[in-house]
Design a protein around this motif. Structure first.
Motif, PDB file in Angstrom:
ATOM      1  N   UNK A 102       1.097  -1.353   0.209  1.00  0.00           N
ATOM      2  CA  UNK A 102       0.142   0.067   0.148  1.00  0.00           C
ATOM      3  C   UNK A 102       0.753   1.661  -0.347  1.00  0.00           C
ATOM      4  N   UNK A 103       2.064   0.919   0.550  1.00  0.00           N
ATOM      5  CA  UNK A 103       2.682   2.378   0.548  1.00  0.00           C
ATOM      6  C   UNK A 103       3.258   2.845  -1.341  1.00  0.00           C
ATOM      7  N   UNK A 104       3.595   1.807  -1.364  1.00  0.00           N
ATOM      8  CA  UNK A 104       4.659   1.582  -2.411  1.00  0.00           C
ATOM      9  C   UNK A 104       3.793   2.054  -3.527  1.00  0.00           C
ATOM     10  N   UNK A 105       1.969   1.566  -3.953  1.00  0.00           N
ATOM     11  CA  UNK A 105       1.267   1.669  -4.523  1.00  0.00           C
ATOM     12  C   UNK A 105       0.890   3.623  -4.426  1.00  0.00           C
ATOM     13  N   UNK A 106       0.426   3.997  -3.235  1.00  0.00           N
ATOM     14  CA  UNK A 106       0.815   5.784  -2.606  1.00  0.00           C
ATOM     15  C   UNK A 106       1.857   6.644  -3.159  1.00  0.00           C
ATOM     16  N   UNK A 107       3.197   5.846  -2.942  1.00  0.00           N
ATOM     17  CA  UNK A 107       4.771   6.839  -3.418  1.00  0.00           C
ATOM     18  C   UNK A 107       4.548   6.528  -4.594  1.00  0.00           C
TER      19      UNK A 107
END
Length: 126
Positions: A54-59
């Motif tokens: 989820x962090x990677x998608x948002x970033x």
């Protein structure tokens, strides 16, 4: 939570070393202050992969939007691909740490803050 302290006593460090150190970047087995074992059961931190995803998608989306705002380029997919990959590689140590921190602080029903442990106590030597 931002200082990656133990979710139970908020005193002991969860990780060894600094975020971007070239040495070790691993989680401690247990809290050096209260003795809480961080990996509650074998394979517990596999769930942190979902938080990290989820962090990677948002970033990635944020990096893509910032690249578009700065350059205004809509023709070159290589510009976006390179900036997203460089951004994700640079932020991977943060994702590693904070995905585990969020898993323990917010997503673990067995882990609760104990204010009585958040006092200056004299630790017993191990």
């Amino acid at each position: 939570m931002l200082r990656t302290k133990c979710p139970r006593c908020r005193r002991g460090n969860m990780f060894e070393g600094a975020i971007y150190s070239l040495g070790t970047n691993r989680i401690n087995i247990k809290c050096p202050f209260c003795g809480m074992i961080f990996e509650i059961e074998p394979g517990y931190f596999y769930a942190a992969m979902y938080v990290s995803y989820a962090f990677n998608v948002a970033e990635g989306i944020t990096t893509c939007l910032l690249t578009w705002l700065v350059t205004g380029n809509t023709d070159s997919p290589w510009l976006y691909l390179c900036t997203i990959l460089i951004g994700l590689v640079l932020l991977s140590p943060l994702n590693f740490r904070y995905s585990r921190v969020i898993l323990l602080y917010w997503l673990s029903p067995k882990v609760h803050y104990h204010p009585e442990l958040d006092k200056h106590m004299i630790r017993k030597p191990d």
